[in-house]
Design an enzyme around this catalytic site. Structure first.
Site, PDB file in Angstrom:
ATOM      1  N   THR A 118      35.328  17.985 -44.042  1.00 16.34           N
ATOM      2  CA  THR A 118      33.632  18.471 -43.710  1.00 16.34           C
ATOM      3  C   THR A 118      33.797  18.945 -42.140  1.00 16.34           C
ATOM      4  OG1 THR A 118      31.665  17.630 -43.642  1.00 16.34           O
ATOM      5  CG2 THR A 118      33.394  16.041 -43.321  1.00 16.34           C
ATOM      6  N   ASP A 119      32.699  19.722 -42.016  1.00 17.77           N
ATOM      7  CA  ASP A 119      32.442  20.097 -40.559  1.00 17.77           C
ATOM      8  C   ASP A 119      31.734  18.835 -39.887  1.00 17.77           C
ATOM      9  OD1 ASP A 119      30.075  19.966 -41.876  1.00 17.77           O
ATOM     10  OD2 ASP A 119      29.415  21.985 -41.264  1.00 17.77           O
ATOM     11  N   TYR A 145      30.396   7.977 -42.515  1.00 17.76           N
ATOM     12  CA  TYR A 145      31.007   8.834 -43.459  1.00 17.76           C
ATOM     13  C   TYR A 145      31.752   9.833 -42.495  1.00 17.76           C
ATOM     14  CZ  TYR A 145      31.566  13.243 -45.805  1.00 17.76           C
ATOM     15  OH  TYR A 145      31.981  14.545 -46.200  1.00 17.76           O
ATOM     16  N   LYS A 149      36.074  10.513 -42.417  1.00 15.45           N
ATOM     17  CA  LYS A 149      36.639  11.691 -42.960  1.00 15.45           C
ATOM     18  C   LYS A 149      37.506  12.265 -41.762  1.00 15.45           C
ATOM     19  CE  LYS A 149      36.300  13.797 -46.078  1.00 15.45           C
ATOM     20  NZ  LYS A 149      36.974  14.013 -47.337  1.00 15.45           N
TER      21      LYS A 149
END
Ligand code: NAD
Ligand code: TDX
Length: 329
Positions: A118-119, A145, A149
């Site tokens: 994810t960015d 989160y 990641k």
């Protein structure tokens, strides 16, 4: 080609499986999914796939599946920021230990891996910052989160360098489209309106997300598997920056309601202000282009999907809203 899709019963994974079976008849798909609250057999209904119910952090489950695959596409994750603020442990387990487990299996069996990220690993940008995220932007995650990641990305990079694992990575911006869990922003607001509830905007709603249709994300994933360079990180984004306030107003307008008919609710602690992706390397080197240029049209299609697939989301709606109500959101 035999492809193992982890997290293939979730939003992006299920769309990936659907798209793959339609566009690539030579590909045989196996899905490994724990079927958490976010995964659903219904998202794969009618598809010719083997669904193995199991935990991506369980070596005994993962190893034999990886041994049979030519490529692993690793989507499985705990994916919702708000949940990570309430209970971070499943995020550490699935995102970190799960990715470690996949890496050890692909290392043992010499299997090609594509890791989905994810960015959000890059933190956030000011509203007026002309910069966008690139593959060299330093990691600066904000939430449990995004930090898990980020940790998973670091593991993949280290396994490439230290053990020669044949992996690529991609960091994509916010996806929208069919089969997205109704805890997430866009489907929550669509189903609120369809259900006669008012949409809920965190804080002032000035936060900006860079929206991409899930089909464009998944097309980029295949371009990276087909033509990407092992060890590289590709950023995926479709120049879709929009404030949350503008998105809520558009959802209301497309559903024929007054665009001002929504509530401001408690903000998310640590709420990232803005994400923006520079996807030029993906476009220039791999020739990827988004097909969904028109957010309004993509959103209208998505609204139509939720309208005609109420049976898919209805059973979850009351529980999702009760959970949000408990945190004033
Ligand atoms: P999702 O929550 O809809 O789906 C996740 C899937 O993983 C579910 O089917 C769930 O059952 C499964 N899963 C969870 N824990 C598992 C475990 N321990 N073992 C096996 N399966 C498990 O998430 P999503 O939005 O489809 O996101 C998929 C991937 O894409 C994630 O890695 C996420 O970080 C990444 N991503 C998402 C977005 C987005 O906008 N949604 C953007 C960029 C990247
Ligand atoms: O009811 C809401 N009201 C609201 O204003 C919800 C659920 C969210 N929001 C805001 C928070 C964010 O600024 O909308 C924006 C989008 O929220 P989410 O859908 O929760 O997405 P986000 O936190 O941006 O993360 C998403 O994109 C990156 C995915 O959930 C992640 O898995 C992905 O990595």
């Amino acid at each position: 080609m035999r492809v193992l899709v982890t997290g293939g019963a979730g939003f992006i994974g299920a769309n990936f499986v659907r798209q793959t079976l339609t566009e690539r008849p030579d590909v045989q798909v196996t899905v490994l999914d724990k079927l958490t609250y976010a995964g659903s057999r219904g998202s794969l209904a009618g598809l010719d796939v083997e669904l193995v119910e199991g935990d991506v952090a369980d070596r005994d489950v993962v190893d034999p599946l990886v041994a049979q695959a030519d490529v692993v596409v690793h989507f499985a994750a705990e994916s919702h920021n708000d949940n990570s603020l309430n209970d971070p442990w499943p995020f550490v387990h699935t995102n970190i230990v799960g990715t470690f487990t996949v890496l050890e299996a692909v290392r043992r069996h010499g299997t090609r891996l594509h890791h989905i990220s994810t960015d959000e690993v890059y933190g956030d940008l000011e509203l007026d910052d002309p910069a966008k995220f690139t593959a060299t932007t330093p990691y600066n995650p904000s939430s449990p989160y995004s930090s898990t990641k980020a940790g998973s990305d670091m593991l993949v990079r280290a396994w490439v360098r230290s053990f020669g694992v044949a992996a690529t990575l991609s960091n994509c911006s916010n996806n929208y489209g069919p089969y997205q869990h109704i805890e997430k922003f866009i489907p929550r607001q669509i189903t609120n309106v369809l259900d006669g509830r008012r949409p809920k905007l965190y804080g002032a709603g000035l936060n900006v997300r860079d929206w991409i249709h899930v089909a464009d994300h998944n097309a980029a994933v295949w371009d990276i598997i087909d033509r990407g360079q092992v060890g590289r990180t590709y950023l995926i984004g479709a120049d879709g920056e929009m404030s949350n306030k503008a998105v809520v107003e558009l959802v209301l307008e497309l559903l024929g309601k007054d665009p001002g008919d929504y509530d401001h609710v408690a903000d998310r602690p640590g709420h990232d202000l803005r994400y923006a992706i520079d996807s030029r390397p993906l476009r220039e080197e791999l020739g990827w282009e988004p097909r969904f240029h028109d957010f309004r049209a993509g959103l209208a299609d998505t609204i139509e999907w939720y309208r005609t697939n109420e049976a898919w989301w209805r059973p979850q709606k009351d529980a999702v809203e009760a959970k949000y109500a408990a945190t004033g959101q």
